[in-house]
Design an enzyme around this catalytic site. Structure first.
Site, mmCIF file in Angstrom:
data_model
loop_
_atom_site.group_PDB
_atom_site.id
_atom_site.type_symbol
_atom_site.label_atom_id
_atom_site.label_comp_id
_atom_site.label_asym_id
_atom_site.label_seq_id
_atom_site.Cartn_x
_atom_site.Cartn_y
_atom_site.Cartn_z
ATOM 1 N N GLU A 17 48.932 69.166 100.113
ATOM 2 C CA GLU A 17 47.667 68.411 100.013
ATOM 3 C C GLU A 17 46.954 68.338 101.362
ATOM 4 O O GLU A 17 45.734 68.217 101.424
ATOM 5 C CB GLU A 17 47.929 66.993 99.497
ATOM 6 C CG GLU A 17 48.398 66.956 98.059
ATOM 7 C CD GLU A 17 47.311 66.558 97.074
ATOM 8 O OE1 GLU A 17 46.404 65.824 97.466
ATOM 9 O OE2 GLU A 17 47.396 66.992 95.911
ATOM 10 N N TYR A 37 51.792 61.217 91.564
ATOM 11 C CA TYR A 37 52.562 60.575 90.503
ATOM 12 C C TYR A 37 54.069 60.708 90.764
ATOM 13 O O TYR A 37 54.857 59.908 90.293
ATOM 14 C CB TYR A 37 52.278 61.257 89.152
ATOM 15 C CG TYR A 37 50.957 60.904 88.478
ATOM 16 C CD1 TYR A 37 49.959 60.181 89.131
ATOM 17 C CD2 TYR A 37 50.728 61.314 87.164
ATOM 18 C CE1 TYR A 37 48.766 59.890 88.486
ATOM 19 C CE2 TYR A 37 49.534 61.012 86.515
ATOM 20 C CZ TYR A 37 48.558 60.302 87.178
ATOM 21 O OH TYR A 37 47.379 60.009 86.538
ATOM 22 N N GLY A 38 54.406 61.742 91.514
ATOM 23 C CA GLY A 38 55.817 62.114 91.664
ATOM 24 C C GLY A 38 56.689 61.108 92.373
ATOM 25 O O GLY A 38 57.922 61.224 92.374
ATOM 26 N N ASP A 59 45.833 66.327 85.124
ATOM 27 C CA ASP A 59 46.890 66.347 86.138
ATOM 28 C C ASP A 59 46.648 65.169 87.076
ATOM 29 O O ASP A 59 45.590 64.545 87.042
ATOM 30 C CB ASP A 59 46.833 67.675 86.925
ATOM 31 C CG ASP A 59 47.875 67.719 88.034
ATOM 32 O OD1 ASP A 59 49.022 67.296 87.776
ATOM 33 O OD2 ASP A 59 47.570 68.137 89.168
ATOM 34 N N SER A 60 47.622 64.886 87.918
ATOM 35 C CA SER A 60 47.441 63.818 88.903
ATOM 36 C C SER A 60 46.403 64.217 89.954
ATOM 37 O O SER A 60 45.903 63.351 90.665
ATOM 38 C CB SER A 60 48.778 63.513 89.589
ATOM 39 O OG SER A 60 49.297 64.701 90.144
ATOM 40 N N CYS A 112 50.429 68.139 84.402
ATOM 41 C CA CYS A 112 51.264 67.512 85.430
ATOM 42 C C CYS A 112 52.721 67.486 84.952
ATOM 43 O O CYS A 112 53.016 66.981 83.866
ATOM 44 C CB CYS A 112 50.763 66.092 85.672
ATOM 45 S SG CYS A 112 51.759 65.164 86.837
ATOM 46 N N ASN A 113 53.610 68.013 85.784
ATOM 47 C CA ASN A 113 55.035 68.018 85.406
ATOM 48 C C ASN A 113 55.598 66.613 85.310
ATOM 49 O O ASN A 113 56.401 66.314 84.432
ATOM 50 C CB ASN A 113 55.844 68.800 86.442
ATOM 51 C CG ASN A 113 55.649 70.288 86.314
ATOM 52 O OD1 ASN A 113 56.448 70.978 85.705
ATOM 53 N ND2 ASN A 113 54.565 70.795 86.875
HETATM 54 N N1 DGL Z 1 51.172 66.955 89.505
HETATM 55 C C1 DGL Z 1 52.457 66.523 90.011
HETATM 56 C C2 DGL Z 1 53.569 67.239 89.254
HETATM 57 O O1 DGL Z 1 53.373 68.326 88.741
HETATM 58 C C3 DGL Z 1 52.591 66.782 91.486
HETATM 59 C C4 DGL Z 1 51.746 65.900 92.356
HETATM 60 C C5 DGL Z 1 52.092 64.431 92.191
HETATM 61 O O2 DGL Z 1 53.164 63.993 92.633
HETATM 62 O O3 DGL Z 1 51.275 63.772 91.589
HETATM 63 O O4 DGL Z 1 54.650 66.738 89.175
#
Ligand code: DGL
Length: 274
Positions: free
Chosen positions: A162, A52-53, A20-21, A83-84
């Site tokens: 966060e 990442y978003g 994940d990020s 990570c989505n």
């Molecule tokens: N892990 C990211 C997601 O599920 C959320 C945090 C990010 O923006 O990195 O989209």
């Protein structure tokens, strides 16, 4: 994008790789651990480059490829993209590039929504990059053309969480700001299309109404991993699995957020910088 180690040999004892990020994908780790206590797991959180978003598709694909390559070099038997945003932007590319099976978090949520006939009007909440990709709505429409789908990017949710402020009054104000104008649409279900959003689940339900079904993909993603490993006869038969955590920066913050927000005690943590 090229991911090496295509011929790496794996067996049932090989670890499941999750990335994940940051810390949010630990919700998926937790669900996998619960369902498969015998599995060895390596979790990677890209804490140096989170979020990442808000990043471009090119950056997210490149970060995701780099981490996947690293995890494949650790001889993982399956890759879970927790990570989505990575699942939305990089999954196809990763599936083309690496030999181990790749499970993302979008398909499991889509399946969960579509398996319940009562879900006709759906609201998707996710990061800006995930919403821009339309990954959720495309997959939902493919499965059920009749669904009414609305999408909403909620870019302030991740920083609020966060910073450990999910319980603060202003967090509720932000949730209201994004969601109150949509309440009158009377959704049947909300997809929490971001690893972090389950932390705000209570507040979101408080704003949108207690009856709304809230879907997050952790349990479904874990079930998809189980099914895949079972098909491949790669489920581990050992007594108890072990776990390792790797982050690209700030191990203290990762450990603190994991403990405070998800009740996970992090041991075996190391840093890998790219
Ligand atoms: N892990 C990211 C997601 O599920 C959320 C945090 C990010 O923006 O990195 O989209």
């Amino acid at each position: 994008m090229k991911v090496k180690n295509k011929k790496s040999r794996v067996n049932s004892n090989s670890p499941i790789g999750i990335f994940d990020s940051g810390f949010g994908g630990l919700t998926v780790f937790k669900a996998i651990r619960k369902l498969m206590p015998r599995e060895n797991i390596i979790y990677f959180g890209d804490t140096a480059r989170v979020p990442y978003g808000t990043k471009s598709a090119d950056s997210v694909v490149s970060f995701s490829a780099q981490i996947s390559e690293y995890l494949v070099s650790k001889k993982i038997k399956i890759l879970v993209v927790a990570c989505n945003t990575s699942s939305a932007l990089a999954l196809d590319e990763l599936r083309r590039s690496i030999k181990v099976p790749v499970i993302g978090v979008i398909e499991p949520s889509v399946n969960a929504v579509c398996s319940d006939d009562r879900n006709k009007k759906i609201l998707i909440l996710a990061t800006s990059s995930t919403i821009k990709s339309r990954a959720y709505s495309k997959q939902l429409r493919k499965k059920n053309k009749k669904l009414l789908i609305y999408e909403k990017a909620c870019p302030l949710f991740v920083p609020v969480i966060e910073e450990g402020c999910a319980g603060k009054n202003f967090a509720k104000q932000i949730v209201k700001e994004y969601l109150l104008p949509l309440k009158k649409k009377k959704f049947d279900a909300i997809i929490l299309g971001c690893t972090h959003y389950p932390v705000l689940k209570k507040v979101i339900k408080g704003v949108m109404g207690k009856k709304i079904r809230v879907i997050n993909s952790s349990a479904q993603a874990a079930a998809a991993v189980y099914e895949k490993l079972s098909d491949l006869e790669l489920l581990n038969k050992s007594k108890k699995g072990h776990e390792r955590f790797i982050v690209s920066d700030d191990p203290q913050k990762f450990t603190a957020l994991a403990g405070e927000l998800l009740n996970i005690r992090i041991k075996n943590l190391k840093i890998k910088r790219f």
